[in-house]
Every structure is written in C-alpha cells, then in structure tokens.
Scaffold this motif. Structure first.
Motif, PDB file in Angstrom:
ATOM      1  N   PHE B  57       0.837  -1.204   0.000  1.00  0.00           N
ATOM      2  CA  PHE B  57       0.000   0.000   0.000  1.00  0.00           C
ATOM      3  C   PHE B  57       0.875   1.260   0.000  1.00  0.00           C
ATOM      4  CE2 PHE B  57      -2.535   3.308   2.110  1.00  0.00           C
ATOM      5  CZ  PHE B  57      -3.642   3.317   1.272  1.00  0.00           C
ATOM      6  N   ILE B  59       3.912   1.564  -1.123  1.00  0.00           N
ATOM      7  CA  ILE B  59       4.531   1.720  -2.446  1.00  0.00           C
ATOM      8  C   ILE B  59       3.522   2.328  -3.429  1.00  0.00           C
ATOM      9  CG2 ILE B  59       5.470   0.441  -4.440  1.00  0.00           C
ATOM     10  CD1 ILE B  59       6.651  -1.555  -2.390  1.00  0.00           C
ATOM     11  N   PHE B  60       2.289   1.846  -3.342  1.00  0.00           N
ATOM     12  CA  PHE B  60       1.214   2.343  -4.214  1.00  0.00           C
ATOM     13  C   PHE B  60       1.019   3.856  -4.024  1.00  0.00           C
ATOM     14  CE2 PHE B  60      -3.450   3.159  -4.546  1.00  0.00           C
ATOM     15  CZ  PHE B  60      -3.595   2.938  -5.899  1.00  0.00           C
ATOM     16  N   VAL B  63       4.159   5.786  -5.330  1.00  0.00           N
ATOM     17  CA  VAL B  63       4.207   5.865  -6.798  1.00  0.00           C
ATOM     18  C   VAL B  63       3.195   6.898  -7.299  1.00  0.00           C
ATOM     19  CG1 VAL B  63       3.702   4.576  -8.942  1.00  0.00           C
ATOM     20  CG2 VAL B  63       5.090   3.529  -7.143  1.00  0.00           C
ATOM     21  N   THR B  64       2.002   6.896  -6.695  1.00  0.00           N
ATOM     22  CA  THR B  64       0.974   7.875  -7.082  1.00  0.00           C
ATOM     23  C   THR B  64       1.478   9.304  -6.892  1.00  0.00           C
ATOM     24  OG1 THR B  64      -0.783   6.322  -6.467  1.00  0.00           O
ATOM     25  CG2 THR B  64      -1.400   8.634  -6.625  1.00  0.00           C
TER      26      THR B  64
END
Lengths: 491, 77
Positions: B57, B59-60, B63-64
């Motif tokens: 989560f 990392i998500f 990245v966003t």
C-alpha cells in the motif's frame, strides 16, 4: 429469443456472483496490463483529450492527463479491484458488505444507472456526429453537428447496440476481438498523421480552445475532469479484479495499463484538437486523415462505439437485474436491456445539451464515484482489515452480518453524502464556483478523505462498537491456511 | 473494449441451471458450499487470496505521489 442467451444471463446474474476459483481466474500481470491498455485506448479517450484542450494548452494538457488519470486511477483502484481480487466475488455482491444489500440496490439504481446512461448516450451521439462529418465531407451536405440527423443516427446506433447486447455475452466477446487492435492501429495512424501536419513546437505554442480567465483554475479543472474520467473505470475494473491472480496483478496491471493507454489516446485527442482547433474527435478526424483515411477511421470509430455501448451496457444491466431482486427477476433479458437503451436514446435526443454538458457530467459523476470509493476503501481496508464473511453476502436483505438497518449501511450512506457535499463545496461544476484549496488539492481527493473519515466514525458508532456489521469477522483464509499447516505438521 | 469484458466466467461453460436465487436456493447453496470448500482447502494458502500488505500500500501511495510530482514538473515547463 435464443434460450441459451437467457440461460447465460441467468447464470451470470445468479451463480455468476459466486466466488471464482483459482483455476477460473484468467489474468496474470502482463495479460491484465495489456487488457487495460486495450480498454483505455477507446474512442472516448480521444473525446477526453479533446475536451481537455478546451481548458489548457499542450504542455499543461499532458500534465493534466497524467495527474488526473493517476489520481483518479488510484482512487478507483482503492474502491474496486483490491477487494474483488482477494475474494473473486462479483463486484456489487461484494459491496453488500459495505453498503448492505438494499444500499447496493440504491447505489446501482441511482449512481450506476445514471452514469451508465450518460456515458452510453454520449457514445451514441459520437456515432451520430461521425456520420454527419462523413456526410458533410464526402457528399457535400451541411447537416448541423447538433441537429436532428445526429440524434437519428445516434438512436439507430443505440438500437444496433441493443441488438448486440440482447443476444448475450458471447456475441459481444466475438465483436470485441476486432475493436481493441483496430483502435491501437487508429491511434498510431493518428499520431503519424498529426506529426505530418504539425510540429511539437507548434503544438506547444497552440492556445487552449476555450479557457477561462484564470490559468491556474483552468489547469485545476482540467485535472479534475481527468480524475472524473479515470474514476469512471470503477465499475469495469472492479468487475475485472475478480479474475486476476494476485493483488499485485490487480493493482499494477490496471494502474499501469489504464494510465499508459489513457495517456496515449488522450494525448492524441489533445494534440489533434489543439492543432485543428476542434475538441470533438469526429470534427478533426477527416481534416487530419484526409477524405479516404478520415472516413474509414470515422466508420471504424462508429463501429467501435456501438460495440463499446453493448459491452459496457451488459454488466450495467446485469447489475440492475441483480439489484432489482424479485421485481426484475422475471423480466426477459431483451426487455430489460431494451428499457435501458431506451433511456440512452432519450438523452440522445438532446445532442447539443449532452455535448455541451459532457465536461460537467464527467466531473460530477467523478465526484460522486470518488465519495463511493472513499467509503469502500475505509470500510474494507481500515475497518474490516480486508476480511469479509462470504456466506453472509448471500443472506436476504436486512439479515445476517451485513443486514445493517433494513439492508442499508446508514453510516456509509451518510459518508457518501458528506463526500459529495465536500466535492461540491470545493468545486461546483454546475456553477463553476471554486474555493481556494481546489486548485492545490483537487475536489476529488478531499471528497475521498472526508467520505472515508465520516464512514470510519459513523460505522463504528452505529455498528462496530455494538458488534454489528460483521466488522469483527475472522479471516477464513488465514484460519484455513493455519489448519492446513497443522495437518501437514501432524502427518 | 476487448474480449472477456463480461465479469463472470460460468456463462462460458454452457451451464443451464434453470434457477434463480429466489426460486431454487438449494442449487445456489450447493454451489456456494462447493466453492467455499475449494477456497478453504485447496486454495487456503494460495497467493491468490493474500491480503494487500502495508508495504504494498505504501509503495502504491508513493508511486501515485511521484507520478503527480512528475506531472506538476511537466506543467511547470
């Protein structure tokens, strides 16, 4: 009426809602990524890029496409495929854990129906406008782009879409085999044509087509518009998530695929609109491609749109049928799909209104869906810690762990309303009134956060602290895995 | 859109149940039980059903934010 079609729909709307097993899952990472690239390079992506050009120039437009699709994609992913991937259960069935069975029905009949009808009527009108462009260019007619001919062709195309969707999922699948590769070819063709007409320097210097006075606000509105367009994938990607093989696949396959595809097709739409001064794809395809290629491209786009309407209408009407319970149970598939398509036809009678309000529609529906996703993410990721009791999802409305209040999670409903209120407070796409934080943080992100926070508090007070709502369920996969390990150790 | 646009999978198997949830709950329950058994035995420790981890989560989200920063950089050009 083909009996097998009725049977296929019957299976989908009943047994099709059950969890899929590992063997039935179709997509690994690369398969799912490619699927999403193909999905995103759709006809409406040109429309999104073209509409972005109304507000901003090329550089800012590319940035708005990138930021908007990233934020919208992230919100959509948190509210959809993450949960359907783990359980393999049909999207709206799984949402009974968040909204309650009646709550899902309310959402499907209000949000999903309106959003679906709006998008599909716009796709139908795009066919009508494509026809008028071809007629005007090839035969020297002078039909109005918002006139009766556009409506007539749009209604005819929607009728053809009904003929396809009423014949069930297999025909849709066969037609779709030609669409995705064709649209990829068209996109590449458009890029070649575009850069044979113009240079990057000329594109960068081209002004926005119809901007407002404040450039900062134009950029923020362009981002918000693209956020709304990306969130519109929620229903489709939420449904697809159940057929992916790992959490990594469902998240990154959709994220990378949709972002990549939307950026390519959106940028082509943006650049073409700026280069030729027309936001509407049918209006720039003939000048860009020349009479022969342009007409062929428009004809293919019309065919693609009809198939897109049929493809997207199928899961929407299926969701309506499931949510409608006994009331819709006995209505035959061609009749219920016909009623749905009739609604899109009614909107197609107003081409000027629909085209003019396209930006409003996308932004507003994005704001509503952002609030929905905020509630789902808070419920599933935070309150439930990704644990759902599968058999409880299939209990009658108002009963069992997900019975809530008469089948409605009042906390979730309140939270959605709060999220929509915050969205409208920060950015009212109807009046175009904005408040200061909008330009910095968009309206969707605060809507997601507020909807999520209100849901955390309301669901805790109404259900969780009283041991209701299934919020203290045990993880069946963890228990089963531990049992399996123990059995192995004992042997 | 592309092939496999339909969310379910069972329609491809030419199954003709002739039932709905309301009119024949027995068949539905039997199929649910069968699938629950598969999920909790054969697939109990399958990576298919892993939870999204905190690290994934994070990392998500990172990245966003990173892509948004790139977008802001492009806009500033």
């Amino acid at each position: 009426m083909n009996k097998s079609v009725e049977s296929q729909v019957e299976v989908e709307s009943t047994l099709g809602s059950l969890p899929v097993t590992e063997n039935e899952r179709l997509w690994g990472f690369w398969d799912f990524t490619w699927l999403n690239v193909s999905l995103a390079i759709a006809t409406w992506a040109f429309l999104i890029g073209g509409a972005t050009a109304l507000m901003v120039g090329f550089t800012e437009g590319v940035a708005a496409l990138l930021i908007g699709n990233t934020i919208g994609g992230a919100i959509m992913l948190l509210g959809g495929p993450i949960m359907t991937q783990r359980y393999g259960i049909e999207h709206f069935t799984l949402l009974r854990s968040v909204l309650g069975k009646v709550g899902v029905g309310i959402m499907v009949f209000v949000v999903v129906l309106l959003v679906g009808v709006g998008w599909h009527s716009i796709l139908g009108l795009m066919v009508g406008r494509a026809f008028v462009q071809v007629s005007n260019q090839a035969f020297g007619t002078s039909h109005d782009l918002n006139g009766a001919v556009v409506s007539a062709v749009a209604i005819l195309s929607l009728f053809v879409a009904w003929m396809v969707v009423s014949r069930g999922p297999k025909l849709i699948g066969r037609l779709n085999r030609f669409i995705a590769p064709g649209l990829v070819i068209i996109t590449v063709l458009m890029i070649v044509m575009l850069f044979s007409h113009t240079t990057l320097e000329q594109l960068s210097a081209a002004p926005a087509l119809a901007p407002f006075e404040d450039p900062r606000l134009n950029f923020a509105m362009a981002i918000e518009f693209n956020v709304g367009a990306a969130i519109a994938w929620w229903q489709t990607i939420g449904s697809f998530g159940r057929l992916t093989k790992t959490p990594r696949t469902s998240i990154w396959g959709a994220y990378i695929g949709l972002l990549f595809g939307s950026m390519i097709a959106g940028t082509v739409g943006l650049a073409a609109a700026l280069a030729l001064g027309e936001a509407d794809p049918p209006a720039w395809m003939v000048p860009l491609g020349g009479p022969v290629i342009g007409v062929l491209v428009l004809a293919f786009v019309a065919f693609a749109n009809i198939t897109s309407v049929a493809s997207a209408a199928y899961p929407t009407v299926l969701a309506l049928k499931q949510a409608g319970g006994r009331a819709l149970e006995r209505i035959r598939w061609p009749v219920i799909t016909g009623a749905y398509i009739l609604l899109t036809m009614i909107l197609a009678l107003f081409p000027a209104l629909m085209v003019e309000k396209f930006q409003l529609f996308v932004t507003l529906s994005g704001g509503v869906l952002a609030s929905v996703c905020g509630v789902i993410a808070a419920d599933y990721l935070v309150l439930r810690r990704q644990v759902i009791e599968i058999p409880e999802l299939f209990r009658p409305a108002g009963r069992g762990a997900y019975g809530f209040h008469g089948g409605v999670n009042l906390g979730a409903l309140l939270a959605m309303i709060a999220g929509i209120f915050v969205f409208m407070y920060l950015y009212n796409p109807i009046t175009l009134a904005t408040r200061e934080p909008f330009a910095a943080v968009t309206a969707s992100v605060p809507a997601v956060l507020v909807a999520g926070l209100v849901h955390l508090v309301a669901a805790h007070l109404l259900y969780r602290r009283r041991g209701l709502g299934g919020y203290r369920a045990k993880d069946m996969f963890a228990i089963a895995a531990a049992d399996k390990k123990n059995e192995g150790a004992n042997i | 859109m592309v092939e496999c646009v339909i969310p379910g999978t069972l329609a491809d198997k030419d199954v003709e149940p002739h039932v709905t949830i309301e009119s024949n709950a027995i068949e539905f329950d039997r199929e649910l039980d069968r699938r629950m058994l598969i999920l909790t035995t054969l697939e109990a420790d399958s990576p298919v059903h892993r939870r999204l981890t905190g690290k994934q989560f994070a990392i998500f989200v990172a990245v966003t934010l990173a892509i948004c920063a790139v977008g802001a950089g492009v806009a500033a050009l």
